[in-house]
Design an enzyme around this catalytic site. Sequence first.
Site, PDB file in Angstrom:
ATOM      1  N   LYS A 221       0.816  -1.211   0.000  1.00  0.00           N
ATOM      2  CA  LYS A 221       0.000   0.000   0.000  1.00  0.00           C
ATOM      3  C   LYS A 221       0.853   1.267   0.000  1.00  0.00           C
ATOM      4  CE  LYS A 221      -4.433  -1.661   1.649  1.00  0.00           C
ATOM      5  NZ  LYS A 221      -5.479  -1.609   2.687  1.00  0.00           N
ATOM      6  N   ARG A 255      -3.782 -10.222   4.789  1.00  0.00           N
ATOM      7  CA  ARG A 255      -4.304 -10.195   3.420  1.00  0.00           C
ATOM      8  C   ARG A 255      -3.208  -9.628   2.517  1.00  0.00           C
ATOM      9  NH1 ARG A 255      -6.789  -6.562  -0.051  1.00  0.00           N
ATOM     10  NH2 ARG A 255      -8.378  -7.455  -1.454  1.00  0.00           N
TER      11      ARG A 255
END
Length: 277
Positions: A221, A255
């Site tokens: 991210k 995840r």
Amino acid sequence: MTINCKGRLIDLKKPKVMGILNVTPDSFYDGGKYKDEVSVLKQAEKILDEGATFVDLGAYSSRPGATHISEEEELSRILPIVDLLINAFPDIYLSIDTFRSNVARRCLENGAAMINDISAGNLDHNMMQTISDFRVPYIMMHMKGTPQNMAKQTNYNKLIEDVLYYLSEKVALAKSFGINDIILDPGFGFAKTPSQSFSLLQNLNLFKTFELPILVGLSRKSMIYKTLGITADQALNGTTALNTFALIKGANILRVHDVKEAVECIELIQSVNQIED
């Protein structure tokens, strides 16, 4: 810390890995990589072979500023892939990344095992009834607004308290629908600046007060690559570092795009914890 998936109990006391499989053209890291049956099956097999317990399938990009698509387009993307994966891997624990109750329902009818909802029911008030009807695990994430406008909604009175309060309300609502298997996701990067996401990670242990499993989605991210001045393609090492910290702070599910490295994180942290015990 045990959830029921397709009639089988999964113990999350030892953290598990959820591998990401996006069939979208515009996801921030892997958009457009898996656009035919061969590439989808090859990636799903890789995710499972490397040790993931769950495969998270998404057909609606939720990156900041992503293009909104219709429910019909989301269904047309995702349903054939659900059928493909269930037929190829009958025992797969397939998580569906959607905020739409009808998409969730159609996928669950076709063999999916759980739902991962970025809006925790906010974007479709029929979602919790759908989860209740199918009695499947439900991942509820904290987000403000929508993927299209969330980048402008990063104002909080007190970040940690606000997120905890939001999730406490959602947990109470889910339980009122008779939903038993609830997993919480603080929503790193969703209506949060990189600094706010780091603050959430630092205080992740506070979310253990719910006595529910915690899912952490940090993989590649912007909080990683913007901080380091690199790209998402170069953010595997940073992802591994933050996943390790998340495990120390109490994460139960990682995840990730890169399953092998996440599994290794878990094994090493488990080894450290065994020595401490």
